[in-house]
Design an enzyme around this catalytic site. Structure first.
Site, PDB file in Angstrom:
ATOM      1  CG  HIS A 345      -1.971  -1.008   1.241  1.00 30.16           C
ATOM      2  ND1 HIS A 345      -3.254  -0.788   0.821  1.00 30.16           N
ATOM      3  CD2 HIS A 345      -1.914  -2.306   1.615  1.00 30.16           C
ATOM      4  CE1 HIS A 345      -3.963  -1.901   0.959  1.00 30.16           C
ATOM      5  NE2 HIS A 345      -3.162  -2.841   1.434  1.00 30.16           N
ATOM      6  CE  LYS A 531      -7.416  13.513   0.227  1.00 35.27           C
ATOM      7  NZ  LYS A 531      -7.633  12.234  -0.452  1.00 35.27           N
ATOM      8  NE  ARG A 532      -4.381   9.900  10.164  1.00 35.40           N
ATOM      9  CZ  ARG A 532      -3.965   8.954  10.995  1.00 35.40           C
ATOM     10  NH1 ARG A 532      -4.648   7.834  11.129  1.00 35.40           N
ATOM     11  NH2 ARG A 532      -2.884   9.118  11.712  1.00 35.40           N
ATOM     12  CE  LYS A 537      -3.167  10.663   3.184  1.00 33.53           C
ATOM     13  NZ  LYS A 537      -3.782   9.727   2.213  1.00 33.53           N
ATOM     14  CB  THR A 637     -10.542   4.475  -1.107  1.00 33.26           C
ATOM     15  OG1 THR A 637     -10.025   4.804   0.184  1.00 33.26           O
ATOM     16  CG2 THR A 637      -9.827   3.241  -1.620  1.00 33.26           C
ATOM     17  CE  LYS A 641     -14.369   5.184   0.877  1.00 33.06           C
ATOM     18  NZ  LYS A 641     -13.502   5.341   2.053  1.00 33.06           N
TER      19      LYS A 641
HETATM   20  C1  26Q Z   1       3.128   1.862  10.704  1.00 32.27           C
HETATM   21  C2  26Q Z   1       4.020   1.712  11.737  1.00 32.27           C
HETATM   22  C3  26Q Z   1       3.634   1.823  13.057  1.00 32.27           C
HETATM   23  C4  26Q Z   1       2.302   2.069  13.312  1.00 32.27           C
HETATM   24  C5  26Q Z   1       1.399   2.232  12.284  1.00 32.27           C
HETATM   25  C6  26Q Z   1       1.805   2.133  10.974  1.00 32.27           C
HETATM   26  C7  26Q Z   1       0.841   2.293   9.870  1.00 32.27           C
HETATM   27  C8  26Q Z   1      -0.513   2.202  10.071  1.00 32.27           C
HETATM   28  C9  26Q Z   1      -1.399   2.399   9.047  1.00 32.27           C
HETATM   29  C10 26Q Z   1       1.277   2.575   8.594  1.00 32.27           C
HETATM   30  C11 26Q Z   1       0.381   2.765   7.567  1.00 32.27           C
HETATM   31  C12 26Q Z   1      -0.976   2.672   7.786  1.00 32.27           C
HETATM   32  C13 26Q Z   1      -1.976   2.891   6.750  1.00 32.27           C
HETATM   33  C14 26Q Z   1      -1.713   3.114   5.490  1.00 32.27           C
HETATM   34  C15 26Q Z   1      -2.771   3.410   4.525  1.00 32.27           C
HETATM   35  O1  26Q Z   1      -3.919   3.583   4.887  1.00 32.27           O
HETATM   36  N1  26Q Z   1      -2.432   3.493   3.236  1.00 32.27           N
HETATM   37  C16 26Q Z   1      -3.417   3.821   2.232  1.00 32.27           C
HETATM   38  O2  26Q Z   1      -3.990   2.622   1.755  1.00 32.27           O
HETATM   39  C17 26Q Z   1      -5.095   2.896   0.915  1.00 32.27           C
HETATM   40  C18 26Q Z   1      -5.722   1.565   0.549  1.00 32.27           C
HETATM   41  O3  26Q Z   1      -4.902   0.875  -0.336  1.00 32.27           O
HETATM   42  C19 26Q Z   1      -4.662   3.676  -0.310  1.00 32.27           C
HETATM   43  O4  26Q Z   1      -5.805   4.021  -1.041  1.00 32.27           O
HETATM   44  C20 26Q Z   1      -3.907   4.946   0.103  1.00 32.27           C
HETATM   45  O5  26Q Z   1      -3.391   5.569  -1.045  1.00 32.27           O
HETATM   46  C21 26Q Z   1      -2.803   4.595   1.067  1.00 32.27           C
HETATM   47  O6  26Q Z   1      -2.190   5.771   1.554  1.00 32.27           O
END
Ligand code: 26Q
Length: 797
Positions: A345, A531-532, A537, A637, A641
């Site tokens: 991802h 979004k986050r 972004k 995503t 939506k």
């Molecule tokens: C990593 C290390 C320690 C703690 C947490 C994390 C962590 C947690 C969540 C790292 C990444 C995430 C989430 C990532 C994420 O949501 N990525 C998104 O995934 C979507 C679905 O594929 C994509 O549409 C987005 O582009 C992408 O940013």
């Protein structure tokens, strides 16, 4: 299901009596909701049992989607919709003088994820059940979800999300399915008579993993799959002092916010192993009960690794096959690779997970041995052909670190990115060496969304209009939305479309009023970025655009009225992101209180963005801001939506935006900015000079200067920090470079807005094309090409 209103009322009253020993009208709203959920659970319970029985009877292949995050959203509405009893139940509630919307709102929203990745996992579960595929989720039952966000003086404040304070009615604790997960200790390898090695553990710490199952109800399919979330508990009957208990409970206590810092890494590793080990153990145990020969595992089981967080599933399955099932390495490896598949991802190298060898070996000694063996064999297998350099660059263990993405690729038969561009970039950059070694493993699976939640549930105004226009067929197959195009020149239809949007904007305006005390005019253009909060972004670019409008309006220029709607959480330790939050709130304060502009320009930053708030915002959006630096957003995503409810996308050529443009038509979207290729070239050739761009553009200079010249009160230190990032650190994400193009793109939107029919036609084109992004199709592609649970179909369907 053939439910009558009368039967429902009877069931509902009985539930109230049974659960709370009282009549419905004496219950609190929460209790009324709980009783209602209890009734609904009863309506699908038989199907749930039957689905499991059928799967076993017909030996259907099962998909297990391993994800450290799930964001299911509220389930009452979607369960009613999917069971086909929403109208009946709402009629019954009306007869009982109860308001369905109030009851739906009483449900908590399990925030067991950070954002896109967790929401995607839940969308896939909904989609798999809705196409009748046997696919289940495996994850963690965090006691606290993602923090609740408040703003205090414009700053983000995080509060714990104690989502289990009220019992979660949809889950069922399965104590009799608990398994033991082992940490630490020493492993002794004793040769067996057959030459294999027996692993004997000394001094390991045992933790009980208790599953909680939630039904994933398919849309009118009768298929009910399972989301299984694991909770850590001390093993009963063993002496545990308070400190030991706390250590065990800590494993599933909190969800890690998407933080790049190194705090608490060992606990994160414990979490990952916890749900992976519990999940793989329960799969193998169940498999052995229902199948004669474990060698058939990949024929009947697919395990999907959602990002690297569950990548040690490769090691755990190897451990079980080697140590407990006494297979040879070659057999175990063949079965493991055939069972596993992996989705990446992110391209950001700093986000690719690695674990220090010492930490990994200390916590998971046996898995570490297995990882070492994989590493040895990988090096040995490829060094001849590819040479020392390539092999060392891509080995799963190097420089004292385990590289989980590499391990996931080596241990899986299929690897995919989440949008065409993302997959191409993976093949060319981050995973290029593996693409050379195993080209056939690589495939693209562009993300998807569930139009059931985002259109049918969240946008009833639009859904009703589509029903009236096309009939209900689009609800099952959203590709039928294409037929809306036939109405592109029907003024009555376009007017109705605009009227539905206006009604939704009225509802969002009420939320904004209630949350922020801000009146916004529903006839203004609602320009949404949700979004986050992340530098890549580029919420900052959006802020710069609106500051430019602020200046233009002050200078007497005319612009169409806009309301800029933001929703975004920042990771608690992400300083820069928090500064941008403060900036947005400070700019909101400035413009919303300036009578010279606030008829034309307003900013609404709604706190605590999540699935439920998204349901209120998305149907009310006119403009969807998808403005990441090209090459940084894997897919996105919210872009899908927002198009599905008729927002016009304002976008860079990044992630799935490119595919949205291809299906919606370039004339129905506004794109701008650097391409991924251009950005990469400028980065590697070091030709970007942010300060020179700043110096050369007076409009840009004016807004950047506003950060530090006191014209936005209350951001002295944040303004300085952001300016420093832009001018002294050369603007990592090319905000300044794309600024002029962003302004020009916005003027194109203004021109389009001036012609409501043309705007409605563009919205219509987006809605009509959005059906392609239904997650139903995405999971079917996974089903055919990755999990092998569906018959192959010719490519290009
Ligand atoms: C990593 C290390 C320690 C703690 C947490 C994390 C962590 C947690 C969540 C790292 C990444 C995430 C989430 C990532 C994420 O949501 N990525 C998104 O995934 C979507 C679905 O594929 C994509 O549409 C987005 O582009 C992408 O940013």
């Amino acid at each position: 299901m053939g439910l009558t209103t009368a039967q429902f009322i009877k069931d509902y009253k009985a539930a109230a009596l049974h659960l709370f020993a009282d009549s419905l009208d004496n219950l609190s709203t929460l209790q009324q909701y709980q009783a209602l959920a209890f009734v609904v659970k009863g309506y699908y319970a038989k199907d749930w049992v039957q689905t499991k029985a059928n799967n076993e009877k017909h030996h259907r292949k099962q998909v297990y989607y391993f994800s450290i995050e799930f964001m299911p959203g509220r389930l009452l509405g979607s369960n009613l919709l999917n069971l086909g009893i929403k109208a009946t139940v709402e009629a019954g509630l009306e007869r009982l003088a109860l308001d369905p919307v109030t009851l739906y709102a009483a449900e908590g929203d399990p925030g067991l994820g950070n954002g896109g990745l967790g929401r995607l996992a839940s969308a896939f579960l909904d989609a798999m059940a809705s196409v009748g595929m046997a696919g289940h989720g495996n994850g963690i039952r965090y006691q606290y979800g993602l923090f609740q966000q408040r703003f205090v003086d414009g700053y983000q404040v995080e509060l714990p999300d104690d989502w289990l304070r009220d019992p979660y009615v949809w889950e069922t604790r399965k104590e009799n399915r608990a398994v033991i997960v082992k940490y630490g200790g020493q492993v002794e390898l004793r040769p067996r008579a057959n030459g294999s090695l027996q692993a004997i553990y000394h001094g390991a710490e045992d933790v009980l993993a208790v599953p909680y199952d939630t039904a994933m109800v398919g849309y009118r399919t009768g298929c009910v799959n399972t989301l299984r979330l694991w909770a850590a508990e001390p093993v009963p009957g063993r002496a545990h002092n308070l400190a030991e208990k706390a250590r065990v409970n800590a494993i599933t206590q909190i969800l890690y916010p998407d933080d790049s810092d190194n705090d608490g890494r060992e606990l994160r590793l414990r979490q990952e192993y916890f749900f992976v080990s519990a999940g793989v153990q329960s799969i193998v145990t169940h498999f052995k009960r229902t199948h004669a020969d474990l060698h058939l595992l990949p024929q009947f089981i697919a395990i999907h690794i959602n990002d690297t967080h569950p990548a040690m599933a490769v090691l755990e399955l190897m451990r079980i096959l080697l140590d407990e099932e006494e297979m040879t390495w070659e057999e175990a490896w063949r079965l493991t690779v055939a069972t596993m598949s992996y989705t990446n991802h992110t391209l950001m190298t700093e986000a690719l997970e690695t674990w220090p060898e010492s930490m990994f070996a200390g916590l998971l000694p046996r898995l570490y041995q297995i990882a070492q063996e994989i590493d040895h064999r990988f090096r040995a297998a490829h060094v001849q052909q590819y040479g020392e350099l390539l092999v060392d660059r891509s080995a799963p263990i190097a420089n004292g670190q385990l590289r989980m993405a590499y391990l996931a690729v080596i241990g899986s038969h299929a690897v995919n990115g989440v949008a065409k561009l993302h997959t191409e970039l993976l093949e060319q950059s981050v995973l290029h060496d593996f693409y050379t070694l195993y080209p056939a493993r690589f495939n693209n699976k562009t993300n998807g969304i569930t139009p059931r939640r985002w259109v049918q549930l969240a946008d009833p105004a639009l859904a009703t209009l589509i029903d009236a226009t096309l009939g209900p067929g689009w609800r099952r197959d959203p590709r039928a939305l294409q037929d809306l195009r036939a109405h592109a020149d029907d003024p009555a239809f376009l007017a109705a479309l605009n009227a539905a949007k206006l009604a939704n904007k009225g509802r969002l305006a009420a939320v904004i009023q209630q949350q922020l005390g801000l009146y916004v005019d529903p006839s203004a253009m609602f320009d949404v970025q949700i979004k986050r909060l992340h530098a890549y972004k580029r919420q900052l670019l959006h802020v710069f655009g609106l500051l430019d409008s602020y200046r233009a309006l002050k200078a007497g220029e005319d612009r169409p009225a806009r309301v800029h709607v933001f929703g975004a959480k920042a990771a608690p330790s992400y300083r820069y992101a928090k500064s941008v939050i403060k900036l947005i709130n400070a700019v909101a304060d400035l413009v919303n209180h300036d009578p010279a502009v606030n008829q034309k320009l307003q900013v609404a930053f709604l706190p605590n963005y999540g699935v439920s708030l998204a349901e209120a915002i998305i149907p009310a959006a006119d403009v969807s801001e998808q403005i990441s630096l090209a090459g940084t957003e894997a897919s996105g995503t919210s872009n899908m939506k927002l198009m599905a409810t008729g927002a016009i996308t304002l976008a860079t050529l990044d992630g799935a935006n490119i595919e949205i443009q291809a299906v919606a038509g370039a004339e129905n979207m506004v794109t701008f900015g650097l391409t991924a290729t251009e950005a990469t070239r400028m980065q590697s050739a070091h030709t970007y000079n942010a300060r020179a761009v700043y110096e050369a553009d007076p409009r840009l200079r004016a807004v950047v200067d506003m950060l530090t010249d006191g014209s936005i009160p209350g951001i002295a230190s944040e303004g300085r920090e952001i300016r420093t990032e832009l001018l002294d650190y050369n603007d990592t994400y090319f905000v300044l470079e794309d600024f002029a193009a962003y302004l020009a793109a916005n003027r194109k939107l203004d021109a389009l807005w001036a012609d409501p029919d043309r705007w409605a036609q563009a919205a219509l084109a987006n809605i009509a094309a959005s059906g392609q992004f239904s997650a139903d199709f995405t999971v079917q592609r996974y089903g055919r090409e990755v999990w092998h649970v569906l018959p192959e179909q010719p490519i290009g369907d």
